[in-house]
Design an enzyme around this catalytic site. Structure first.
Site, mmCIF file in Angstrom:
data_model
loop_
_atom_site.group_PDB
_atom_site.id
_atom_site.type_symbol
_atom_site.label_atom_id
_atom_site.label_comp_id
_atom_site.label_asym_id
_atom_site.label_seq_id
_atom_site.Cartn_x
_atom_site.Cartn_y
_atom_site.Cartn_z
ATOM 1 C CB THR A 1 8.088 -0.757 -3.445
ATOM 2 O OG1 THR A 1 8.566 -1.637 -2.427
ATOM 3 C CG2 THR A 1 6.648 -0.369 -3.160
ATOM 4 C CE1 TYR B 1 -3.784 -1.941 5.281
ATOM 5 C CE2 TYR B 1 -2.851 0.164 4.618
ATOM 6 C CZ TYR B 1 -3.392 -1.061 4.291
ATOM 7 O OH TYR B 1 -3.537 -1.410 2.979
ATOM 8 C CB SER C 1 -0.886 0.020 1.247
ATOM 9 O OG SER C 1 -1.549 1.267 1.367
ATOM 10 C CE LYS D 1 -1.015 -3.833 3.445
ATOM 11 N NZ LYS D 1 -1.081 -5.104 2.724
#
Length: 170
Positions: A125, A42, A29, A46
């Site tokens: 990424t 969260y 994310s 991630k």
């Protein structure tokens, strides 16, 4: 977000290394790169997923296995219908294209990264958003804006195994 990814990678990595080929694509994310207020757990998980993928990618690249992360930004899913009109309007005002991404666009990036056309990409990424950098709706101009829910449903649709997309063989 992190434990399940670790265990899924662990479950397939030996056979991939033995076969000297394979691709693991973890669905991250933009929050793992640009955290949002109110999402410490969260965003941290991630960011950990990105670190795990980079590290694993370096370890197994010499054995013919690629590990990558695809990190979506705002993406239209069933969950995006839960976003308030105010938050939606704000997010769209910050996106040059004036729209959120679609799940098909994200799936296309994942398919490309799994293909042999991307065989030289390892441990990276890939940020998929329409902002040119990840946009977080959180603190803005000294006021607390609404924090948007993240697309867990979309990740489950794409990944099937705790945010992990695996390609074995050719």
């Amino acid at each position: 977000n992190l434990n399940a990814v670790f265990h899924c990678c662990k479950a397939v990595i030996r056979s991939m290394c033995a076969a000297r080929r394979g691709v693991i694509i973890n669905i991250g994310s933009g929050s793992g790169i640009s955290p949002r207020p109110g999402q410490v757990n969260y965003s941290s998980s991630k960011a950990g997923l990105i670190g795990l993928s980079r590290s694993l990618g370096r370890e197994v690249a010499g054995k013919g296995v690629r590990v990558l992360v695809v990190a979506p930004g705002f993406t239209e899913t069933e969950m995006s219908g839960m976003v308030s009109a105010k938050a939606m309007e704000y997010s769209l005002s910050m996106i040059p294209l004036g729209r959120w991404g679609g799940p098909e666009e994200l799936a296309s990036v994942v398919a490309y990264m799994a293909s042999d056309d991307a065989a030289c990409i390892v441990g990276q990424t890939i940020i998929v958003d329409h902002v040119g950098g990840h946009l977080g709706v959180g603190q803005y101009a000294g006021r607390q804006a609404e924090t948007l829910p993240i697309w867990k449903k979309n990740m489950q649709d794409l990944a099937g195994c705790a945010n992990v997309v695996v390609k074995l063989g050719g």
